[in-house]
Design a protein around this motif. Structure first.
Motif, PDB file in Angstrom:
ATOM      1  N   GLY A   1       7.376  31.373   2.737  1.00  0.00           N
ATOM      2  CA  GLY A   1       7.526  32.804   2.996  1.00  0.00           C
ATOM      3  C   GLY A   1       6.831  33.222   4.271  1.00  0.00           C
ATOM      4  O   GLY A   1       5.852  32.628   4.687  1.00  0.00           O
ATOM      5  N   PHE A   2       7.322  34.254   4.888  1.00  0.00           N
ATOM      6  CA  PHE A   2       6.770  34.800   6.109  1.00  0.00           C
ATOM      7  C   PHE A   2       6.999  36.294   6.059  1.00  0.00           C
ATOM      8  O   PHE A   2       8.079  36.732   5.715  1.00  0.00           O
ATOM      9  CB  PHE A   2       7.483  34.177   7.308  1.00  0.00           C
ATOM     10  N   ALA A   3       5.988  37.077   6.334  1.00  0.00           N
ATOM     11  CA  ALA A   3       6.132  38.520   6.175  1.00  0.00           C
ATOM     12  C   ALA A   3       5.713  39.275   7.432  1.00  0.00           C
ATOM     13  O   ALA A   3       4.572  39.687   7.554  1.00  0.00           O
ATOM     14  CB  ALA A   3       5.297  38.991   4.991  1.00  0.00           C
ATOM     15  N   PRO A   4       6.616  39.438   8.401  1.00  0.00           N
ATOM     16  CA  PRO A   4       6.244  40.299   9.519  1.00  0.00           C
ATOM     17  C   PRO A   4       6.228  41.744   9.047  1.00  0.00           C
ATOM     18  O   PRO A   4       7.093  42.168   8.300  1.00  0.00           O
ATOM     19  CB  PRO A   4       7.354  40.071  10.542  1.00  0.00           C
ATOM     20  N   THR A   5       5.198  42.467   9.439  1.00  0.00           N
ATOM     21  CA  THR A   5       5.167  43.897   9.147  1.00  0.00           C
ATOM     22  C   THR A   5       5.527  44.633  10.417  1.00  0.00           C
ATOM     23  O   THR A   5       5.408  44.100  11.511  1.00  0.00           O
ATOM     24  CB  THR A   5       3.764  44.341   8.687  1.00  0.00           C
TER      25      THR A   5
ATOM     26  N   THR B   1      14.801  33.240  13.575  1.00  0.00           N
ATOM     27  CA  THR B   1      13.556  32.828  14.196  1.00  0.00           C
ATOM     28  C   THR B   1      12.901  34.049  14.822  1.00  0.00           C
ATOM     29  O   THR B   1      13.256  34.465  15.916  1.00  0.00           O
ATOM     30  CB  THR B   1      13.794  31.733  15.264  1.00  0.00           C
ATOM     31  N   PHE B   2      11.961  34.633  14.093  1.00  0.00           N
ATOM     32  CA  PHE B   2      11.229  35.813  14.539  1.00  0.00           C
ATOM     33  C   PHE B   2      10.330  35.422  15.703  1.00  0.00           C
ATOM     34  O   PHE B   2       9.636  34.420  15.648  1.00  0.00           O
ATOM     35  CB  PHE B   2      10.408  36.361  13.371  1.00  0.00           C
TER      36      PHE B   2
ATOM     37  N   LEU C   1      12.403  44.451  16.161  1.00  0.00           N
ATOM     38  CA  LEU C   1      12.092  43.035  16.014  1.00  0.00           C
ATOM     39  C   LEU C   1      12.879  42.258  17.048  1.00  0.00           C
ATOM     40  O   LEU C   1      14.063  42.528  17.270  1.00  0.00           O
ATOM     41  CB  LEU C   1      12.465  42.554  14.614  1.00  0.00           C
ATOM     42  N   PHE C   2      12.244  41.279  17.684  1.00  0.00           N
ATOM     43  CA  PHE C   2      12.893  40.446  18.682  1.00  0.00           C
ATOM     44  C   PHE C   2      12.918  39.018  18.161  1.00  0.00           C
ATOM     45  O   PHE C   2      11.890  38.484  17.757  1.00  0.00           O
ATOM     46  CB  PHE C   2      12.147  40.538  20.020  1.00  0.00           C
TER      47      PHE C   2
END
Length: 167
Positions: free
Chosen positions: A3-7, A66-67, A75-76
């Motif tokens: 898991g990965f959680a960008p805020t 791919t963040f 978001l880019f």
């Protein structure tokens, strides 16, 4: 599954019209999950940090996700719609990731660093002789930085810029 959680968050613009209002949600969490075999990635939005069981597969599915960076609520990431390019996305009012612009590149872009609404940098995987300067608002290239004198590892099978830090 990992898991990965960008805020993400955003500031509203003032009424002077100095900056156009950003569309999309201004806060929350994107949870990203993928299999180690490079298969489908699942992305799901949550207004609050999830607790307990959270079914990421109930979100959107992508072959590639791919963040790379964020600026305010934008978001880019490496393009989810083609194999090359930088995609600018927002989380829309329905909680889904929505592409709002794409900047074609020769190869995958990494790293991507967005400094402000008019300045961003990326390295193109197929051209290590320069860092590209782009405008995140317009998603247009505005210049480049000559990196041809940078150190090169002659024995390396693969090279890239590991990161761009702006101070």
């Amino acid at each position: 599954l990992a898991g990965f959680a960008p805020t993400f968050n955003s500031c509203d613009t003032d009424d002077d019209g100095n900056e156009p209002a950003l569309q999309g949600l201004n806060s929350g969490f994107l949870i990203v999950s993928s299999a180690n075999d490079g298969g489908t990635r699942f992305v799901r939005y949550s207004a609050e940090m999830p607790t307990g069981t959270f079914d990421v597969s109930a979100g959107q599915s992508f072959e590639e996700f791919t963040f790379r960076d964020q600026f305010r609520n934008q978001l880019f990431l490496n393009s989810t719609i083609s194999e090359e390019g930088i995609e600018k996305c927002i989380v829309n009012e329905s909680g889904e990731l929505e592409s709002v612009a794409n900047l074609p590149t020769v190869g995958n872009a990494f790293p991507i660093t967005v400094v402000d609404e008019s300045t961003g940098y990326y390295g193109d995987a197929n051209n290590l002789d320069e860092l590209v300067i782009f405008n995140p608002s317009t998603m247009l290239v505005s210049g480049s930085i000559d990196m041809s004198a940078a150190y090169s590892f002659e024995e390396a099978s693969f090279e890239n810029f590991g990161g761009i830090t702006i101070r």
